[in-house]
Design an enzyme around this catalytic site. Structure first.
Site, PDB file in Angstrom:
ATOM      1  N   GLY A   7       0.969  -1.229   0.030  1.00 12.76           N
ATOM      2  CA  GLY A   7       0.007  -0.225  -0.082  1.00 12.76           C
ATOM      3  C   GLY A   7       1.063   1.310  -0.038  1.00 12.76           C
ATOM      4  O   GLY A   7       1.899   1.016  -0.236  1.00 12.76           O
ATOM      5  N   ASN A   8       0.417   2.494   0.358  1.00 14.82           N
ATOM      6  CA  ASN A   8       1.010   3.639   0.444  1.00 14.82           C
ATOM      7  C   ASN A   8       0.331   4.581   1.354  1.00 14.82           C
ATOM      8  O   ASN A   8      -0.534   4.080   2.101  1.00 14.82           O
ATOM      9  CB  ASN A   8       1.079   4.359  -0.777  1.00 14.82           C
ATOM     10  CG  ASN A   8      -0.411   4.778  -1.320  1.00 14.82           C
ATOM     11  OD1 ASN A   8      -1.112   5.682  -0.822  1.00 14.82           O
ATOM     12  ND2 ASN A   8      -0.805   4.091  -2.598  1.00 14.82           N
TER      13      ASN A   8
END
Ligand code: PMT
Length: 409
Positions: A214-215
């Protein structure tokens, strides 16, 4: 039917400083009063050589102020009150000395203390001899003021009091009035009744049933824009991924997780939308073979094969109808402007909104952002660091103006 002036009922301070062009200020006072503005004149001692306070007082229907104290009984002209009272202040004519004082915060008369106390927009109409205007110190002061958001009404060319000819004449009272008219003109609302698809948050690419790539996107920026779009009267389709906030009310919500899911939802919604704004941080890659069971830590290293995700923004933008608008975001860490302009062009966008992780007040998870918007006609504008809600407001106001200019109805 005569059009109502945008200056009607506006409270305007005219600051008059010493210069021959001061003799034209009674005409500006007359124009503003005629259009229903409330006018307060504040003048410097030097200005009185060129125009009388009595003339200005009669025309403005208020005493023209120049002293801190009204009488020797200690009654004073409250400069803070005046600064806060005004909807706009215009300094006309503004000589080199006043420009320098404004640029450096000097405060040695009533007018300067009113200017320093003001929270409203400031307009400055410089007037001086051509060499004084062109002098690097004057130009540097004008630049400083401009960077602070002061509106400079450029002097014009012509005969000057010195007998020389060139740039330095104060703009005519009618042009000063028009500058104020334009300022008070309500901004165009391009987004009213438009259907806007906006994305927010980050995507998650599954590794196995418990892990993902993810980020750091929280959804704050995209949600702030969605909320402001609702305020502007748009119908908002909000597609969001992984977020830390509750999505704003008033939008149609669509929750997705992976880039592919986000793409499917956007493809479904975009054909009926007028505008697409992609503020989501979309993963560029996903895992080739997602494990069906939790991966056990049996070996010392683990290799994951990644496959490129589709570029949602580019694909939608490449297939947009002639009347559809596409706007992207660019999150950069280096060579920011270069990369943003490359994305603007490669993704075939109308505008790209650049934010840089080099800026401590911008980017992922912050409550603030600073952005520069690049448009496909070569124009650009900057929105200084402030709360994301304020950035969203200013971004949409600026886009509104730009889009209205591109698509006059
Ligand atoms: O959510 P916050 O915590 O408030 O943070 C806000 C933000 C930093 C995420 C936001 O302001 C922002 O910059 N979003 C875009 C981040 C990003 O993915 O930038 P990019 O330069 O990698 O992508 C360029 C554009 O293409 C973006 O509009 C992106 O949505 C889009 N894109 C990217 C990859 C991909 N596969 N498909 C896309 O559509």
């Amino acid at each position: 039917m005569l059009r109502k002036s945008h200056c009607k009922n506006k409270k305007i301070i005219i600051g008059v400083t010493g210069g021959i062009a001061a003799y034209k200020i009674p005409q500006l006072v007359r124009l503003l009063k005629k259009e229903g503005a409330e006018v307060q004149v504040v003048l410097t001692e030097a200005a009185k050589t060129f125009v009388t306070p009595e003339t200005l007082a009669v025309l403005s229907e208020k005493p023209a102020l120049s002293q801190f104290f009204k009488s020797n009984q200690g009654e004073w002209n409250n400069h803070v009150h005046l600064g806060l009272w005004a909807d706009a202040i215009i300094i006309a004519p503004a000589g080199a000395n006043t420009l320098a004082k404004m640029a450096h915060g000097l405060c040695d008369n009533l007018l300067m203390s009113v200017i320093l106390s003001a929270r409203c927009p400031l307009f400055v109409a410089p007037a001086m001899d051509l060499d004084m205007w062109l002098h690097p110190s004057t130009q540097s002061n004008v630049n400083t003021l401009q960077q602070r958001g002061v509106h400079i009404i450029e002097p014009t060319e012509g005969e000057l009091a010195s007998g020389l000819s060139g740039k330095g004449r104060m703009a005519e009272p009618e042009d000063l009035f028009q500058g104020l008219e334009q300022h008070f003109q309500p901004t165009e609302n391009f987004f009213l009744n438009k259907r806007v698809l906006i994305t927010a948050g980050g995507t998650q690419e599954a590794i196995d049933p418990v892990r993902f790539i993810g980020n750091h996107s929280t959804g704050k920026m995209g949600f702030a824009i969605a909320e402001q779009l609702v305020n502007l009267g748009a119908t908002v389709e909000l597609v969001y991924g992984s977020v830390t906030q509750t999505p704003p009310i008033g939008c149609h919500h669509h929750h997705t997780l992976s880039a592919i899911e986000m793409k499917t939802k956007c493809e479904e919604l975009f054909p009926t939308c007028d505008v697409l704004i992609m503020a989501a941080a979309v993963a560029d890659y996903h895992i080739k073979d997602v494990a069906q069971e939790k991966i056990k830590k049996s070996s010392d290293s683990l290799t994951l094969e990644l496959v490129k995700n589709p570029d949602i923004l580019k694909e939608l933008s490449d297939h947009k109808k002639p009347n559809q608008i596409t706007i992207g975001f660019a999150l950069e860490t280096n060579n920011e402007e270069f990369h943003a302009l490359e994305k603007l062009q490669k993704k075939n966008l109308h505008c790209i909104v650049l934010n840089s992780l080099q800026n401590p007040q911008a980017g992922f998870a912050k409550d603030t952002n600073e952005v520069t918007v690049f448009c496909n006609d070569g124009s650009s504008f900057n929105i200084p660091a402030q709360e994301k809600s304020k950035v969203a407001e200013s971004l949409l106001n600026n886009l509104s103006k730009w889009l209205t200019k591109q698509n006059p109805s």
